[in-house]
Scaffold this motif. Structure first.
Motif, PDB file in Angstrom:
ATOM      1  N   PRO A 150       0.790  -1.409   0.133  1.00 51.06           N
ATOM      2  CA  PRO A 150      -0.476  -0.166  -0.311  1.00 51.06           C
ATOM      3  C   PRO A 150       0.711   1.637  -0.253  1.00 51.06           C
ATOM      4  CG  PRO A 150      -0.474  -1.462   2.115  1.00 51.06           C
ATOM      5  CD  PRO A 150       0.016  -2.072   1.246  1.00 51.06           C
ATOM      6  N   GLU A 151       2.185   1.502   1.004  1.00 54.90           N
ATOM      7  CA  GLU A 151       3.050   2.388   1.181  1.00 54.90           C
ATOM      8  C   GLU A 151       3.461   2.494  -0.501  1.00 54.90           C
ATOM      9  OE1 GLU A 151       3.168  -0.122   3.408  1.00 54.90           O
ATOM     10  OE2 GLU A 151       1.839   0.676   4.579  1.00 54.90           O
ATOM     11  N   VAL A 152       4.199   1.664  -1.607  1.00 56.52           N
ATOM     12  CA  VAL A 152       4.751   1.810  -2.973  1.00 56.52           C
ATOM     13  C   VAL A 152       3.267   2.300  -3.572  1.00 56.52           C
ATOM     14  CG1 VAL A 152       5.516   0.719  -4.542  1.00 56.52           C
ATOM     15  CG2 VAL A 152       6.334   0.119  -1.845  1.00 56.52           C
ATOM     16  N   GLU A 153       2.136   1.455  -3.406  1.00 59.94           N
ATOM     17  CA  GLU A 153       1.429   2.012  -4.344  1.00 59.94           C
ATOM     18  C   GLU A 153       0.921   3.316  -4.112  1.00 59.94           C
ATOM     19  OE1 GLU A 153      -0.161   0.032  -6.750  1.00 59.94           O
ATOM     20  OE2 GLU A 153      -1.670   1.306  -7.505  1.00 59.94           O
ATOM     21  N   THR A 154       0.996   4.092  -3.355  1.00 60.50           N
ATOM     22  CA  THR A 154       0.853   5.498  -3.024  1.00 60.50           C
ATOM     23  C   THR A 154       1.564   6.366  -2.984  1.00 60.50           C
ATOM     24  OG1 THR A 154      -0.713   4.539  -0.815  1.00 60.50           O
ATOM     25  CG2 THR A 154       0.376   7.052  -1.016  1.00 60.50           C
ATOM     26  N   ILE A 155       3.418   5.866  -3.152  1.00 58.10           N
ATOM     27  CA  ILE A 155       4.253   6.452  -3.073  1.00 58.10           C
ATOM     28  C   ILE A 155       4.267   6.645  -4.725  1.00 58.10           C
ATOM     29  CG2 ILE A 155       6.737   6.218  -4.224  1.00 58.10           C
ATOM     30  CD1 ILE A 155       6.615   5.409  -1.000  1.00 58.10           C
ATOM     31  N   VAL A 156       3.145   5.805  -5.741  1.00 62.57           N
ATOM     32  CA  VAL A 156       4.042   5.424  -7.329  1.00 62.57           C
ATOM     33  C   VAL A 156       2.720   6.125  -8.463  1.00 62.57           C
ATOM     34  CG1 VAL A 156       3.210   3.711  -9.741  1.00 62.57           C
ATOM     35  CG2 VAL A 156       4.974   3.097  -7.498  1.00 62.57           C
ATOM     36  N   ASN A 157       1.882   6.135  -7.347  1.00 66.87           N
ATOM     37  CA  ASN A 157       0.516   7.151  -7.747  1.00 66.87           C
ATOM     38  C   ASN A 157       0.480   9.153  -7.406  1.00 66.87           C
ATOM     39  OD1 ASN A 157      -1.591   5.171  -8.427  1.00 66.87           O
ATOM     40  ND2 ASN A 157      -1.938   4.667  -6.469  1.00 66.87           N
ATOM     41  N   SER A 158       1.559   8.945  -6.457  1.00 63.17           N
ATOM     42  CA  SER A 158       1.341  10.654  -5.944  1.00 63.17           C
ATOM     43  C   SER A 158       2.571  10.675  -7.166  1.00 63.17           C
ATOM     44  CB  SER A 158       2.121  10.513  -5.292  1.00 63.17           C
ATOM     45  OG  SER A 158       2.941  11.893  -4.504  1.00 63.17           O
ATOM     46  N   LEU A 159       3.744   9.946  -7.587  1.00 64.82           N
ATOM     47  CA  LEU A 159       4.696  10.678  -8.196  1.00 64.82           C
ATOM     48  C   LEU A 159       4.371  10.678  -9.489  1.00 64.82           C
ATOM     49  CD1 LEU A 159       7.195  10.932  -6.628  1.00 64.82           C
ATOM     50  CD2 LEU A 159       7.932   9.070  -7.183  1.00 64.82           C
ATOM     51  N   ARG A 160       3.644   9.704 -10.298  1.00 63.58           N
ATOM     52  CA  ARG A 160       3.519   9.698 -12.059  1.00 63.58           C
ATOM     53  C   ARG A 160       3.101  10.759 -12.116  1.00 63.58           C
ATOM     54  NH1 ARG A 160      -0.013   5.445 -11.325  1.00 63.58           N
ATOM     55  NH2 ARG A 160       1.229   4.142 -11.643  1.00 63.58           N
ATOM     56  N   PRO A 161       2.289  12.361 -11.459  1.00 62.22           N
ATOM     57  CA  PRO A 161       1.579  12.924 -12.691  1.00 62.22           C
ATOM     58  C   PRO A 161       3.227  13.653 -12.268  1.00 62.22           C
ATOM     59  CG  PRO A 161       0.311  12.829 -10.754  1.00 62.22           C
ATOM     60  CD  PRO A 161       1.251  11.547 -10.952  1.00 62.22           C
ATOM     61  N   ARG A 162       3.941  13.810 -11.565  1.00 55.56           N
ATOM     62  CA  ARG A 162       4.820  15.126 -11.079  1.00 55.56           C
ATOM     63  C   ARG A 162       5.766  14.313 -12.365  1.00 55.56           C
ATOM     64  NH1 ARG A 162       3.405  14.601  -4.766  1.00 55.56           N
ATOM     65  NH2 ARG A 162       2.166  16.267  -4.837  1.00 55.56           N
ATOM     66  N   VAL A 163       6.719  13.237 -12.152  1.00 56.72           N
ATOM     67  CA  VAL A 163       7.729  13.028 -12.496  1.00 56.72           C
ATOM     68  C   VAL A 163       8.117  12.074 -14.207  1.00 56.72           C
ATOM     69  CG1 VAL A 163       8.882  12.475 -10.370  1.00 56.72           C
ATOM     70  CG2 VAL A 163       7.377  10.910 -12.419  1.00 56.72           C
ATOM     71  N   VAL A 164       6.439  11.732 -14.806  1.00 60.54           N
ATOM     72  CA  VAL A 164       6.515  11.210 -16.136  1.00 60.54           C
ATOM     73  C   VAL A 164       6.477  12.246 -17.073  1.00 60.54           C
ATOM     74  CG1 VAL A 164       4.302   9.739 -17.455  1.00 60.54           C
ATOM     75  CG2 VAL A 164       5.379   8.926 -15.543  1.00 60.54           C
ATOM     76  N   GLY A 165       7.514  11.922 -18.281  1.00 58.12           N
ATOM     77  CA  GLY A 165       7.164  12.772 -19.100  1.00 58.12           C
ATOM     78  C   GLY A 165       8.184  13.729 -18.776  1.00 58.12           C
ATOM     79  N   LYS A 166       9.168  13.780 -17.422  1.00 56.36           N
ATOM     80  CA  LYS A 166      10.125  14.964 -17.356  1.00 56.36           C
ATOM     81  C   LYS A 166      10.857  13.743 -18.304  1.00 56.36           C
ATOM     82  CE  LYS A 166       6.905  17.474 -15.478  1.00 56.36           C
ATOM     83  NZ  LYS A 166       7.342  17.519 -13.907  1.00 56.36           N
ATOM     84  N   THR A 167      12.540  14.828 -17.818  1.00 57.94           N
ATOM     85  CA  THR A 167      13.648  13.877 -18.184  1.00 57.94           C
ATOM     86  C   THR A 167      14.474  14.148 -17.143  1.00 57.94           C
ATOM     87  OG1 THR A 167      13.615  14.673 -20.712  1.00 57.94           O
ATOM     88  CG2 THR A 167      15.914  14.486 -20.112  1.00 57.94           C
ATOM     89  N   ILE A 168      15.743  13.311 -17.397  1.00 59.28           N
ATOM     90  CA  ILE A 168      16.798  13.772 -15.620  1.00 59.28           C
ATOM     91  C   ILE A 168      17.398  14.073 -16.472  1.00 59.28           C
ATOM     92  CG2 ILE A 168      18.033  12.388 -14.342  1.00 59.28           C
ATOM     93  CD1 ILE A 168      16.133   9.305 -14.624  1.00 59.28           C
ATOM     94  N   ILE A 169      18.165  15.873 -15.999  1.00 63.36           N
ATOM     95  CA  ILE A 169      19.289  16.120 -16.221  1.00 63.36           C
ATOM     96  C   ILE A 169      20.242  16.250 -15.116  1.00 63.36           C
ATOM     97  CG2 ILE A 169      17.861  17.640 -17.611  1.00 63.36           C
ATOM     98  CD1 ILE A 169      17.815  20.085 -15.933  1.00 63.36           C
ATOM     99  N   ARG A 219       4.265  -0.699 -10.490  1.00 64.23           N
ATOM    100  CA  ARG A 219       4.871  -1.231  -9.417  1.00 64.23           C
ATOM    101  C   ARG A 219       4.604  -2.762  -9.412  1.00 64.23           C
ATOM    102  NH1 ARG A 219       2.502  -4.057  -5.981  1.00 64.23           N
ATOM    103  NH2 ARG A 219      -0.067  -4.142  -6.778  1.00 64.23           N
ATOM    104  N   ARG A 220       5.632  -3.541  -8.703  1.00 63.09           N
ATOM    105  CA  ARG A 220       5.191  -4.664  -8.893  1.00 63.09           C
ATOM    106  C   ARG A 220       6.060  -5.589  -7.470  1.00 63.09           C
ATOM    107  NH1 ARG A 220       4.294  -9.452  -9.008  1.00 63.09           N
ATOM    108  NH2 ARG A 220       4.336 -10.583 -10.273  1.00 63.09           N
ATOM    109  N   GLY A 221       5.167  -6.252  -6.889  1.00 62.50           N
ATOM    110  CA  GLY A 221       5.317  -6.156  -5.355  1.00 62.50           C
ATOM    111  C   GLY A 221       5.713  -4.697  -4.242  1.00 62.50           C
ATOM    112  N   LYS A 222       6.539  -4.966  -3.384  1.00 62.09           N
ATOM    113  CA  LYS A 222       7.420  -3.319  -3.366  1.00 62.09           C
ATOM    114  C   LYS A 222       8.648  -3.335  -4.182  1.00 62.09           C
ATOM    115  CE  LYS A 222       6.320  -6.374   1.022  1.00 62.09           C
ATOM    116  NZ  LYS A 222       7.529  -7.115   2.199  1.00 62.09           N
ATOM    117  N   TYR A 223       8.781  -2.987  -4.784  1.00 66.97           N
ATOM    118  CA  TYR A 223       9.404  -2.704  -6.152  1.00 66.97           C
ATOM    119  C   TYR A 223       8.937  -1.219  -6.715  1.00 66.97           C
ATOM    120  CZ  TYR A 223      12.677  -6.601  -5.717  1.00 66.97           C
ATOM    121  OH  TYR A 223      13.614  -7.050  -5.867  1.00 66.97           O
TER     122      TYR A 223
END
Length: 285
Positions: free
Chosen positions: A5-24, A56-60
């Motif tokens: 549940p924690e990993v799922e929450t993290i992924v859901n929160s992060l997704r709109p914030r980082v997807v589409g961005k580039t690591i510089i 997310r897959r398992g706790k990853y």
DNA sequence: CATTGTCCCTGGAAGC
DNA sequence: TGCTTCCAGGGACAAT
């Protein structure tokens, strides 16, 4: 401790914030989390890559990157991924600067967390078992697994190669909700107990996702907020308190080297025959 | 293969 | 008050 549940929450929160961005930019404050390859290669293979997706897959946590690369992260005990933290983070280990100048900061007091780069994420998560919130996690599947094991049922629930994502806290909560003692041999569960456990696992995990995870120790959401799931825990980390159903004092035992909380009245001890189902209040919705 | 045990790591709590 | 000891636990790995 980040579990499903924690990993799922993290992924859901992060997704709109980082997807589409580039690591510089990448700041490596500690090399320990970086697995299998050196710091130099790690940075080279991440710089300039864009984040295509987050899952997310398992706790990853899996960051799908451009150029067919995947960044596979496990937070273990005390890891957290924070998005644009307000101040300096005392246990910051890695920092990723994105092309909108936002920052993704990995903090980890105990340094158990891992970062792996892989063309094929399956190389790291491929051995994981069924996702307990997916359709494939059926009652017969759970019965088939537990039926052939002699280990304590709690130990069986923690085996990530069979069911992926259940950790110490949620194993305790699910077993309490099903009225099953954690030390019961897996193969001793009756069909109605397996049915109750199957329902409880799903209900407990879903409820925790809805409450954005449990902040028992270090867990924080990417925005720095705590989760609320622990507020509704019945037994996990509640040793000495009263059972919400019968007011018996919740006890702590050790099962498979893990601290385990249970109600000795509601959760029938191994060898005893009375079945007390405790699924009330968990609709499984 | 199934199962059990050890190790990693460090802040905070408990004990003296 | 200040020092020491113990504890938390996911998963890799070794041993049985």
């Amino acid at each position: 401790m980040p579990e499903l549940p924690e990993v799922e929450t993290i992924v859901n929160s992060l997704r709109p914030r980082v997807v589409g961005k580039t690591i510089i930019g990448i700041v490596v404050r500690d090399t320990r989390p970086i697995q299998q390859i050196g710091v130099e290669e790690f940075c080279r293979r991440l710089m300039g890559r864009s984040i295509r997706g987050l899952s997310r897959r398992g706790k990853y946590i899996i960051f799908s990157l451009s150029h067919k690369n995947n960044l596979v992260v496990h937070l273990r005990m005390t890891g957290a991924l924070l998005w644009n933290p307000a101040g300096p983070e005392p246990f910051s280990r890695l920092e990723f600067v994105l092309d909108d100048r936002s920052k993704l900061v990995y903090t980890d007091v105990r340094r158990f967390g891992t970062f792996c780069l892989a063309r094929d994420a399956g190389k790291i998560v491929g051995k994981l078992g069924i996702e307990p919130l997916n359709k494939e996690f059926t009652r017969p599947a759970l019965a088939a697994y537990l039926g052939t094991r002699s280990t304590p049922v709690k130990t069986a629930l923690l085996n990530q190669e069979r069911i992926a994502g259940i950790g110490n806290m949620y194993a305790d909560e699910a077993l309490f909700a099903a009225g099953i003692h954690p030390l019961r041999p897996s193969s001793s569960l009756k069909p109605q107990e397996i049915a109750a456990l199957h329902r409880s696992i799903r209900a407990v995990l879903k409820k925790a996702v809805k409450n954005q995870g449990a902040s028992i120790r270090n867990y924080r959401q990417p925005d720095g907020e705590a989760g609320r799931a622990h507020e509704e825990f019945a037994v996990a980390h509640r040793g000495g308190q009263a059972c919400p159903h019968c007011s018996t004092t919740i006890t702590r035992i050790v099962v498979g080297q893990r601290g385990t909380y249970l109600c000795p009245h509601c959760q029938t001890a191994p060898g005893m025959t009375t079945l007390k189902s405790r699924t009330k209040g968990l609709t499984g919705q």
